[in-house]
Design a protein around this motif. Structure first.
Motif, PDB file in Angstrom:
ATOM      1  N   LEU A  85      48.907  47.750 -11.834  1.00 52.13           N
ATOM      2  CA  LEU A  85      49.179  47.079 -13.104  1.00 52.13           C
ATOM      3  C   LEU A  85      48.099  47.392 -14.134  1.00 52.13           C
ATOM      4  CD1 LEU A  85      50.396  43.567 -11.876  1.00 52.13           C
ATOM      5  CD2 LEU A  85      51.787  45.505 -12.622  1.00 52.13           C
ATOM      6  N   LYS A  86      46.845  47.407 -13.715  1.00 51.87           N
ATOM      7  CA  LYS A  86      45.750  47.749 -14.631  1.00 51.87           C
ATOM      8  C   LYS A  86      45.897  49.172 -15.145  1.00 51.87           C
ATOM      9  CE  LYS A  86      42.005  44.658 -13.083  1.00 51.87           C
ATOM     10  NZ  LYS A  86      42.780  43.752 -12.221  1.00 51.87           N
ATOM     11  N   CYS A  87      46.276  50.081 -14.244  1.00 48.81           N
ATOM     12  CA  CYS A  87      46.441  51.475 -14.639  1.00 48.81           C
ATOM     13  C   CYS A  87      47.609  51.640 -15.605  1.00 48.81           C
ATOM     14  CB  CYS A  87      46.647  52.349 -13.407  1.00 48.81           C
ATOM     15  SG  CYS A  87      46.701  54.114 -13.780  1.00 48.81           S
ATOM     16  N   GLU A 142      53.250  58.240  -2.028  1.00 45.17           N
ATOM     17  CA  GLU A 142      52.587  56.940  -1.997  1.00 45.17           C
ATOM     18  C   GLU A 142      53.521  55.858  -2.503  1.00 45.17           C
ATOM     19  OE1 GLU A 142      48.538  56.651  -2.976  1.00 45.17           O
ATOM     20  OE2 GLU A 142      48.205  58.807  -2.988  1.00 45.17           O
ATOM     21  N   LEU A 143      54.271  56.153  -3.556  1.00 40.18           N
ATOM     22  CA  LEU A 143      55.308  55.249  -4.053  1.00 40.18           C
ATOM     23  C   LEU A 143      56.587  56.053  -4.224  1.00 40.18           C
ATOM     24  CD1 LEU A 143      53.438  53.238  -6.872  1.00 40.18           C
ATOM     25  CD2 LEU A 143      53.854  52.528  -4.507  1.00 40.18           C
ATOM     26  N   ASN A 144      57.698  55.484  -3.824  1.00 37.92           N
ATOM     27  CA  ASN A 144      58.978  56.165  -4.047  1.00 37.92           C
ATOM     28  C   ASN A 144      59.589  55.712  -5.364  1.00 37.92           C
ATOM     29  OD1 ASN A 144      60.339  53.668  -3.576  1.00 37.92           O
ATOM     30  ND2 ASN A 144      60.357  54.085  -1.357  1.00 37.92           N
ATOM     31  N   ASP A 145      60.740  56.290  -5.721  1.00 39.40           N
ATOM     32  CA  ASP A 145      61.372  55.986  -7.007  1.00 39.40           C
ATOM     33  C   ASP A 145      61.649  54.490  -7.155  1.00 39.40           C
ATOM     34  OD1 ASP A 145      61.304  58.589  -7.820  1.00 39.40           O
ATOM     35  OD2 ASP A 145      63.430  59.002  -7.453  1.00 39.40           O
ATOM     36  N   ASN A 146      62.161  53.884  -6.112  1.00 40.62           N
ATOM     37  CA  ASN A 146      62.501  52.469  -6.169  1.00 40.62           C
ATOM     38  C   ASN A 146      61.250  51.611  -6.375  1.00 40.62           C
ATOM     39  OD1 ASN A 146      64.543  50.287  -5.788  1.00 40.62           O
ATOM     40  ND2 ASN A 146      63.238  49.785  -4.032  1.00 40.62           N
ATOM     41  N   GLN A 147      60.162  51.960  -5.686  1.00 37.93           N
ATOM     42  CA  GLN A 147      58.917  51.202  -5.832  1.00 37.93           C
ATOM     43  C   GLN A 147      58.341  51.364  -7.240  1.00 37.93           C
ATOM     44  OE1 GLN A 147      57.024  53.064  -2.400  1.00 37.93           O
ATOM     45  NE2 GLN A 147      56.889  51.065  -1.383  1.00 37.93           N
ATOM     46  N   HIS A 150      60.389  49.215  -9.683  1.00 38.11           N
ATOM     47  CA  HIS A 150      60.095  47.797  -9.552  1.00 38.11           C
ATOM     48  C   HIS A 150      58.660  47.468  -9.990  1.00 38.11           C
ATOM     49  CE1 HIS A 150      63.900  47.600  -7.331  1.00 38.11           C
ATOM     50  NE2 HIS A 150      63.861  46.308  -7.628  1.00 38.11           N
ATOM     51  N   LEU A 151      57.773  48.447  -9.919  1.00 36.52           N
ATOM     52  CA  LEU A 151      56.428  48.244 -10.459  1.00 36.52           C
ATOM     53  C   LEU A 151      56.482  48.076 -11.972  1.00 36.52           C
ATOM     54  CD1 LEU A 151      53.354  48.177 -10.220  1.00 36.52           C
ATOM     55  CD2 LEU A 151      53.366  50.686 -10.222  1.00 36.52           C
ATOM     56  N   GLY A 184      69.331  64.798 -21.879  1.00 39.78           N
ATOM     57  CA  GLY A 184      70.727  64.773 -21.465  1.00 39.78           C
ATOM     58  C   GLY A 184      71.071  63.659 -20.501  1.00 39.78           C
ATOM     59  N   GLY A 185      70.138  62.732 -20.278  1.00 36.43           N
ATOM     60  CA  GLY A 185      70.392  61.634 -19.361  1.00 36.43           C
ATOM     61  C   GLY A 185      70.984  60.439 -20.076  1.00 36.43           C
ATOM     62  N   GLU A 186      71.360  59.447 -19.284  1.00 37.20           N
ATOM     63  CA  GLU A 186      71.910  58.210 -19.820  1.00 37.20           C
ATOM     64  C   GLU A 186      70.908  57.090 -19.582  1.00 37.20           C
ATOM     65  OE1 GLU A 186      75.877  55.332 -19.406  1.00 37.20           O
ATOM     66  OE2 GLU A 186      75.637  57.130 -18.154  1.00 37.20           O
ATOM     67  N   PHE A 187      70.659  56.299 -20.612  1.00 35.42           N
ATOM     68  CA  PHE A 187      69.701  55.206 -20.504  1.00 35.42           C
ATOM     69  C   PHE A 187      70.411  53.899 -20.825  1.00 35.42           C
ATOM     70  CE2 PHE A 187      66.248  52.510 -22.231  1.00 35.42           C
ATOM     71  CZ  PHE A 187      65.412  52.505 -21.121  1.00 35.42           C
ATOM     72  N   THR A 188      70.630  53.089 -19.787  1.00 35.98           N
ATOM     73  CA  THR A 188      71.352  51.830 -19.954  1.00 35.98           C
ATOM     74  C   THR A 188      70.423  50.629 -19.995  1.00 35.98           C
ATOM     75  OG1 THR A 188      71.612  51.492 -17.567  1.00 35.98           O
ATOM     76  CG2 THR A 188      73.298  52.807 -18.708  1.00 35.98           C
ATOM     77  N   GLY A 189      69.156  50.823 -19.613  1.00 28.77           N
ATOM     78  CA  GLY A 189      68.227  49.709 -19.542  1.00 28.77           C
ATOM     79  C   GLY A 189      68.194  49.043 -18.183  1.00 28.77           C
ATOM     80  N   ASP A 190      69.008  49.515 -17.247  1.00 26.26           N
ATOM     81  CA  ASP A 190      69.002  49.001 -15.882  1.00 26.26           C
ATOM     82  C   ASP A 190      67.665  49.332 -15.222  1.00 26.26           C
ATOM     83  OD1 ASP A 190      70.829  47.962 -13.541  1.00 26.26           O
ATOM     84  OD2 ASP A 190      69.748  49.689 -12.749  1.00 26.26           O
ATOM     85  N   ILE A 191      67.243  48.499 -14.270  1.00 29.07           N
ATOM     86  CA  ILE A 191      65.936  48.695 -13.636  1.00 29.07           C
ATOM     87  C   ILE A 191      65.807  50.089 -13.025  1.00 29.07           C
ATOM     88  CG2 ILE A 191      66.756  47.591 -11.510  1.00 29.07           C
ATOM     89  CD1 ILE A 191      63.143  47.766 -12.866  1.00 29.07           C
ATOM     90  N   LEU A 192      66.883  50.624 -12.463  1.00 29.87           N
ATOM     91  CA  LEU A 192      66.813  51.939 -11.833  1.00 29.87           C
ATOM     92  C   LEU A 192      66.573  53.059 -12.851  1.00 29.87           C
ATOM     93  CD1 LEU A 192      69.568  51.650  -9.075  1.00 29.87           C
ATOM     94  CD2 LEU A 192      67.087  51.389  -8.851  1.00 29.87           C
ATOM     95  N   ASP A 193      66.857  52.787 -14.123  1.00 27.77           N
ATOM     96  CA  ASP A 193      66.583  53.782 -15.161  1.00 27.77           C
ATOM     97  C   ASP A 193      65.087  54.039 -15.319  1.00 27.77           C
ATOM     98  OD1 ASP A 193      69.272  54.022 -15.706  1.00 27.77           O
ATOM     99  OD2 ASP A 193      69.230  52.716 -17.460  1.00 27.77           O
ATOM    100  N   TYR A 194      64.268  53.136 -14.788  1.00 23.22           N
ATOM    101  CA  TYR A 194      62.828  53.226 -15.001  1.00 23.22           C
ATOM    102  C   TYR A 194      62.088  53.918 -13.858  1.00 23.22           C
ATOM    103  CZ  TYR A 194      63.377  50.241 -19.047  1.00 23.22           C
ATOM    104  OH  TYR A 194      63.748  49.751 -20.283  1.00 23.22           O
TER     105      TYR A 194
END
Length: 228
Positions: A85-87, A142-147, A150-151, A184-194
């Protein structure tokens, strides 16, 4: 020509090893380079003392802005209870300031000329090496896409309506959405978009962005006649 010389000095600084970079105060080196650059310009601009003084003041503006932001928000940064979080906060503070220079030629409330903004961008790119290693633990392995996604959500919830980090995050959220769409991607604002948001921030601290961008700025400054 002087603009190119200054940029090449910064270029070689950026090529240094992580160990070497950790052993020097990069901003002190940049300030010395800027002072040398200003002294050379002053010799050819003796009749324009006010402009030289403004240029000299501007060379320190990025460092002062960064230090002020860190000092003014020390308690808020300390309240972020994990290194991730600090980083994230530090990366967002840096990228926000840098993109304001690129997109609006502004630092804080200060507007500047194209030449001044280009010069400040060069210093900002070089100073990014001071924090470029903080996100290393967020990479694949160290962290996957899902992690990572959610971070970002955890960070969002932690800084919700806590200024200035909240406004900075909202600004970068918009920039990230534009980046996704431009690719060319789609951005819906869903958490997985991040899941790529951290990668988006990290890209600004990589040599394969910093070095070409620094050299491009030098060319653009020469085209505008910024070197006097």
């Amino acid at each position: 020509m002087k603009t190119r010389t200054m940029s090449m000095i910064l270029f070689f600084l950026l090529l240094g090893s992580p160990v070497a970079l950790a052993q020097i105060d990069l901003m002190d080196a940049l300030k010395q380079t800027a002072e040398m650059h200003n002294e050379e310009n002053a010799q050819g601009q003796e009749g324009n003392g006010a402009e030289s003084a403004a240029s000299s003041e501007g060379q320190n503006e990025w460092q002062e802005e960064w230090e002020n932001m860190m000092n003014e928000n020390g308690d808020l940064l300390n309240s972020l209870d994990t290194k991730y979080l600090k980083c994230l906060a530090m990366m967002e503070m840096y990228v926000h300031g840098y993109l304001k220079l690129v997109n609006e030629h502004k630092m804080g409330d200060l507007s500047m000329s194209a030449c001044d903004a280009y010069g400040m961008q060069t210093l900002a790119l070089a100073s990014s090496t001071m924090i470029m290693y903080c996100p290393e633990g967020m990479k694949d392995g160290e962290l996957n896409d899902n992690q990572r996604a959610h971070l970002v959500l955890e960070y969002f919830n932690t800084i919700y309506k806590k200024e200035p980090l909240w406004s900075i995050h909202r600004y970068l959220d918009g920039q990230y959405g534009q980046w996704i769409r431009s690719a060319g991607g789609e951005f819906t604002g869903d958490i997985l978009d991040y899941h790529n948001y951290i990668a988006y921030l990290m890209a600004f601290f990589r040599p394969n962005y910093i070095i070409p961008q620094t050299l491009k700025i030098a060319e653009d400054m020469e085209a505008l006649g910024c070197s006097g």
